[in-house]
Write a protein that holds these residues in place. Structure first.
Motif, PDB file in Angstrom:
ATOM      1  N   PRO A 194       0.801  -1.228   0.000  1.00 64.94           N
ATOM      2  CA  PRO A 194       0.000   0.000   0.000  1.00 64.94           C
ATOM      3  C   PRO A 194       0.836   1.282   0.000  1.00 64.94           C
ATOM      4  N   ILE A 195       2.030   1.228   0.562  1.00 66.09           N
ATOM      5  CA  ILE A 195       2.899   2.414   0.574  1.00 66.09           C
ATOM      6  C   ILE A 195       3.278   2.772  -0.860  1.00 66.09           C
ATOM      7  N   GLU A 196       3.658   1.779  -1.627  1.00 65.70           N
ATOM      8  CA  GLU A 196       3.990   2.011  -3.034  1.00 65.70           C
ATOM      9  C   GLU A 196       2.755   2.495  -3.797  1.00 65.70           C
ATOM     10  N   GLY A 197       1.609   1.872  -3.531  1.00 66.05           N
ATOM     11  CA  GLY A 197       0.374   2.272  -4.188  1.00 66.05           C
ATOM     12  C   GLY A 197       0.018   3.720  -3.907  1.00 66.05           C
ATOM     13  N   LEU A 198       0.173   4.139  -2.648  1.00 63.16           N
ATOM     14  CA  LEU A 198      -0.099   5.531  -2.289  1.00 63.16           C
ATOM     15  C   LEU A 198       0.852   6.479  -3.009  1.00 63.16           C
ATOM     16  N   ALA A 199       2.128   6.146  -2.994  1.00 67.61           N
ATOM     17  CA  ALA A 199       3.138   7.021  -3.596  1.00 67.61           C
ATOM     18  C   ALA A 199       2.940   7.175  -5.100  1.00 67.61           C
ATOM     19  N   GLU A 200       2.399   6.145  -5.748  1.00 67.80           N
ATOM     20  CA  GLU A 200       2.260   6.163  -7.207  1.00 67.80           C
ATOM     21  C   GLU A 200       0.831   6.420  -7.663  1.00 67.80           C
ATOM     22  N   ALA A 201      -0.071   6.715  -6.742  1.00 66.77           N
ATOM     23  CA  ALA A 201      -1.482   6.918  -7.094  1.00 66.77           C
ATOM     24  C   ALA A 201      -1.657   8.084  -8.056  1.00 66.77           C
ATOM     25  N   GLU A 202      -2.611   7.918  -8.958  1.00 65.25           N
ATOM     26  CA  GLU A 202      -2.890   8.961  -9.938  1.00 65.25           C
ATOM     27  C   GLU A 202      -4.328   9.453  -9.864  1.00 65.25           C
ATOM     28  N   SER A 203      -5.075   8.995  -8.856  1.00 64.86           N
ATOM     29  CA  SER A 203      -6.455   9.459  -8.678  1.00 64.86           C
ATOM     30  C   SER A 203      -6.806   9.390  -7.194  1.00 64.86           C
ATOM     31  N   LEU A 204      -7.820  10.150  -6.814  1.00 67.44           N
ATOM     32  CA  LEU A 204      -8.277  10.099  -5.424  1.00 67.44           C
ATOM     33  C   LEU A 204      -8.829   8.725  -5.080  1.00 67.44           C
ATOM     34  N   ALA A 205      -9.466   8.067  -6.035  1.00 68.65           N
ATOM     35  CA  ALA A 205      -9.988   6.722  -5.787  1.00 68.65           C
ATOM     36  C   ALA A 205      -8.850   5.760  -5.458  1.00 68.65           C
ATOM     37  N   GLU A 206      -7.747   5.851  -6.201  1.00 70.50           N
ATOM     38  CA  GLU A 206      -6.578   5.012  -5.916  1.00 70.50           C
ATOM     39  C   GLU A 206      -6.019   5.333  -4.536  1.00 70.50           C
ATOM     40  N   ILE A 207      -5.933   6.611  -4.219  1.00 72.34           N
ATOM     41  CA  ILE A 207      -5.417   7.024  -2.916  1.00 72.34           C
ATOM     42  C   ILE A 207      -6.280   6.441  -1.808  1.00 72.34           C
ATOM     43  N   GLU A 208      -7.592   6.572  -1.937  1.00 73.62           N
ATOM     44  CA  GLU A 208      -8.481   6.048  -0.899  1.00 73.62           C
ATOM     45  C   GLU A 208      -8.316   4.532  -0.741  1.00 73.62           C
ATOM     46  N   ARG A 209      -8.215   3.823  -1.848  1.00 71.97           N
ATOM     47  CA  ARG A 209      -8.059   2.368  -1.794  1.00 71.97           C
ATOM     48  C   ARG A 209      -6.748   1.961  -1.109  1.00 71.97           C
TER      49      ARG A 209
END
Length: 123
Positions: free
Chosen positions: A39-54
């Protein structure tokens, strides 16, 4: 000790919001060196608010599991619980940001409808 979740969230939000602060980005990337996975990598590379929330939700689950497995006498226990509180607070802030963004989009739709009601377009 570092709050990887918050630094990763900062990077994701900087991308999503178009914030171009190279100093802040460099600092966050240095803090996260060697910790970009899950999830840390996912947060750092997120490109949308939906991705960030997930990814933020997944990071919270991981952090909750970490706190639950720690001994209260562990010297890092209080800090880790503090991280958990900070990430929960960040989750609420991101949710508010998404709701506010949706409100702006809805408001623009209302303005568009009002404009067409006031000045009908003939086809």
């Amino acid at each position: 000790m570092s709050c990887y979740e918050i630094e990763a969230l900062r990077l994701g939000l900087m991308t999503v919001l178009g914030v171009e602060d190279e100093h802040a980005r460099d600092h966050a990337e240095k803090e996260l060196e060697g910790h970009l996975e899950g999830p840390i990598e996912g947060l750092a590379e997120a490109e949308s608010l939906a991705e960030i929330e997930r990814h933020l939700d997944a990071a919270l689950v991981d952090l909750e599991e970490t706190v639950a497995s720690m001994d209260a006498d562990d010297p890092e226990y209080d800090y880790t619980r503090g991280r958990l509180l900070a990430v929960r607070d960040a989750e609420r802030a991101v949710h508010r940001l998404r709701i506010q963004g949706e409100s702006v989009v809805d408001g623009l739709g209302d303005a568009h409808d009002l404009l067409h009601e006031t000045f009908p377009v003939e086809d």
